[in-house]
Design an enzyme around this catalytic site. Sequence first.
Site, PDB file in Angstrom:
ATOM      1  N   TYR A 197       3.955   9.335 -11.237  1.00  0.00           N
ATOM      2  CA  TYR A 197       2.742   8.576 -10.350  1.00  0.00           C
ATOM      3  C   TYR A 197       1.979   7.625 -11.295  1.00  0.00           C
ATOM      4  CZ  TYR A 197      -0.952   7.795  -7.093  1.00  0.00           C
ATOM      5  OH  TYR A 197      -1.919   6.995  -6.344  1.00  0.00           O
ATOM      6  N   ASN A 200       0.812  -1.070   0.112  1.00  0.00           N
ATOM      7  CA  ASN A 200       0.012   0.033  -0.097  1.00  0.00           C
ATOM      8  C   ASN A 200       0.855   1.307  -0.083  1.00  0.00           C
ATOM      9  OD1 ASN A 200      -2.483   1.684   0.886  1.00  0.00           O
ATOM     10  ND2 ASN A 200      -1.019   2.071   2.546  1.00  0.00           N
ATOM     11  N   ILE A 232     -10.300   8.858  -2.672  1.00  0.00           N
ATOM     12  CA  ILE A 232     -10.760   8.623  -1.515  1.00  0.00           C
ATOM     13  C   ILE A 232     -10.274   9.750  -0.484  1.00  0.00           C
ATOM     14  CG2 ILE A 232     -10.820   6.513   0.017  1.00  0.00           C
ATOM     15  CD1 ILE A 232     -11.560   5.473  -2.505  1.00  0.00           C
ATOM     16  N   SER A 284      -4.195   3.149  -8.992  1.00  0.00           N
ATOM     17  CA  SER A 284      -4.689   4.301  -9.055  1.00  0.00           C
ATOM     18  C   SER A 284      -5.720   4.456 -10.080  1.00  0.00           C
ATOM     19  CB  SER A 284      -3.596   5.452  -8.881  1.00  0.00           C
ATOM     20  OG  SER A 284      -4.306   6.495  -9.164  1.00  0.00           O
TER      21      SER A 284
HETATM   22  P1  NDP Z   1      -1.168   8.722   2.541  1.00  0.00           P
HETATM   23  O1  NDP Z   1      -0.116   9.682   2.292  1.00  0.00           O
HETATM   24  O2  NDP Z   1      -1.922   9.018   3.454  1.00  0.00           O
HETATM   25  O3  NDP Z   1      -0.307   7.511   3.350  1.00  0.00           O
HETATM   26  C1  NDP Z   1       0.881   7.069   2.739  1.00  0.00           C
HETATM   27  C2  NDP Z   1       1.523   5.901   3.573  1.00  0.00           C
HETATM   28  O4  NDP Z   1       2.620   5.335   2.824  1.00  0.00           O
HETATM   29  C3  NDP Z   1       1.895   6.288   5.159  1.00  0.00           C
HETATM   30  O5  NDP Z   1       1.639   5.244   5.907  1.00  0.00           O
HETATM   31  C4  NDP Z   1       3.289   6.558   4.842  1.00  0.00           C
HETATM   32  O6  NDP Z   1       3.940   6.139   5.861  1.00  0.00           O
HETATM   33  C5  NDP Z   1       3.656   5.332   3.799  1.00  0.00           C
HETATM   34  N1  NDP Z   1       5.025   5.530   3.072  1.00  0.00           N
HETATM   35  C6  NDP Z   1       5.274   6.589   2.079  1.00  0.00           C
HETATM   36  N2  NDP Z   1       6.494   6.535   1.749  1.00  0.00           N
HETATM   37  C7  NDP Z   1       6.892   5.302   2.293  1.00  0.00           C
HETATM   38  C8  NDP Z   1       8.245   4.744   2.227  1.00  0.00           C
HETATM   39  N3  NDP Z   1       9.193   5.164   1.480  1.00  0.00           N
HETATM   40  N4  NDP Z   1       8.396   3.545   3.013  1.00  0.00           N
HETATM   41  C9  NDP Z   1       7.550   3.120   3.863  1.00  0.00           C
HETATM   42  N5  NDP Z   1       6.174   3.742   3.910  1.00  0.00           N
HETATM   43  C10 NDP Z   1       6.116   4.717   3.245  1.00  0.00           C
HETATM   44  O7  NDP Z   1      -1.489   7.990   1.151  1.00  0.00           O
HETATM   45  P2  NDP Z   1      -3.078   7.172   0.812  1.00  0.00           P
HETATM   46  O8  NDP Z   1      -3.337   6.427   1.995  1.00  0.00           O
HETATM   47  O9  NDP Z   1      -3.919   8.233   0.303  1.00  0.00           O
HETATM   48  O10 NDP Z   1      -2.376   6.064  -0.143  1.00  0.00           O
HETATM   49  C11 NDP Z   1      -1.931   4.868   0.105  1.00  0.00           C
HETATM   50  C12 NDP Z   1      -1.870   4.139  -1.348  1.00  0.00           C
HETATM   51  O11 NDP Z   1      -3.157   4.176  -1.800  1.00  0.00           O
HETATM   52  C13 NDP Z   1      -0.778   4.684  -1.991  1.00  0.00           C
HETATM   53  O12 NDP Z   1      -0.038   3.725  -2.791  1.00  0.00           O
HETATM   54  C14 NDP Z   1      -1.537   5.651  -3.299  1.00  0.00           C
HETATM   55  O13 NDP Z   1      -0.901   5.847  -4.558  1.00  0.00           O
HETATM   56  C15 NDP Z   1      -2.853   4.855  -3.295  1.00  0.00           C
HETATM   57  N6  NDP Z   1      -3.895   5.728  -3.754  1.00  0.00           N
HETATM   58  C16 NDP Z   1      -4.492   6.740  -3.083  1.00  0.00           C
HETATM   59  C17 NDP Z   1      -5.829   7.149  -3.549  1.00  0.00           C
HETATM   60  C18 NDP Z   1      -6.375   8.264  -2.700  1.00  0.00           C
HETATM   61  O14 NDP Z   1      -7.513   8.886  -3.109  1.00  0.00           O
HETATM   62  N7  NDP Z   1      -6.124   8.411  -1.530  1.00  0.00           N
HETATM   63  C19 NDP Z   1      -6.325   7.164  -4.733  1.00  0.00           C
HETATM   64  C20 NDP Z   1      -5.490   6.160  -5.569  1.00  0.00           C
HETATM   65  C21 NDP Z   1      -4.386   5.188  -4.994  1.00  0.00           C
HETATM   66  P3  NDP Z   1       4.744   7.197   6.766  1.00  0.00           P
HETATM   67  O15 NDP Z   1       4.222   7.186   8.343  1.00  0.00           O
HETATM   68  O16 NDP Z   1       6.203   6.574   7.059  1.00  0.00           O
HETATM   69  O17 NDP Z   1       5.018   8.818   6.187  1.00  0.00           O
END
Ligand code: NDP
Length: 251
Positions: free
Chosen positions: A154, A89, A187, A141
């Site tokens: 992306y 994720n 979302i 996505s």
């Molecule tokens: P958020 O930015 O809210 O959360 C991202 C999460 O990924 C955090 O827990 C963060 O942890 C972690 N993260 C980011 N970079 C790294 C890294 N290098 N190593 C480990 N952990 C990392 O994102 P979303 O919840 O919105 O998105 C989650 C997934 O869903 C993503 O892949 C995104 O592309 C996808 N997505 C989201 C959409 C949306 O509308 N929200 C739509 C389509 C896809 P930390 O605490 O370390 O920062």
Amino acid sequence: MNKFSLSGKRALITGGTRGLGQAIAKAFIENGAEVIITGRTQEGLDASITQLGNQCRGALLNVDDLESIEPFVHETEKKYGSIDILVNNAGINQKKEIPDVTDEDYARIILTNQQAVFALTREMTKRMLPRKTGCIIMISSMASQYGIPKVIAYTASKAAVEGMTKAMAVELSPFGIRVNCIAPGFIETDMSSKALNSDPERKQKVLSRTPMAKLGKPEDIGNAAVFLSSDAASFITGIVLPVDGGNSIGF
Ligand code: NDP
């Protein structure tokens, strides 16, 4: 026996500190799974575990550090036991017009969203293969379903994730490992707020082409991930499931 239950299964969810990863963890726990979430800081993990409860474990992992992935998987399985479900994720986004995207920007997004997903899945696969069972969930996505401006790196990374899903599903099916992908629509999370709240026109466009005329909730993705990880989905592999209020087919 409830085939939708995840009771007795252990899941590793990357990026479980907030947003969709945290919602997936919550839905997994509610459906009986033992869950390990990853994050880059102990504070982020602790805050998320406070919300998710003690059934959830936290493990530090920066997926960009590719060399740390193999020892991470080794240590995590040694500490908690075999992982049945991997949810890839963790992801990052960046909004920039094409001429402004530097090689460093592009490489950074590809590293987190694509290369690290492969590296972690490969290491998990090495362990799942001899066990002849396993379930892998990818998160792509809407950017890979149709063209969205200003998210070039992306989009490339998420299109690759969908391609990987199909290639892995075919290669791993004979060994009892299923690989599926969820394509979330828009979302409500920190990531989407950053992209949409600063750009009312874009937000209006999103809502106008979403037949359900609203943003999704993180739990919508959690519920889909539970289904795809459960025995109820045992004949499903290689799919990309849009969870998007109809956004991908909206006129
Ligand atoms: P958020 O930015 O809210 O959360 C991202 C999460 O990924 C955090 O827990 C963060 O942890 C972690 N993260 C980011 N970079 C790294 C890294 N290098 N190593 C480990 N952990 C990392 O994102 P979303 O919840 O919105 O998105 C989650 C997934 O869903 C993503 O892949 C995104 O592309 C996808 N997505 C989201 C959409 C949306 O509308 N929200 C739509 C389509 C896809 P930390 O605490 O370390 O920062």
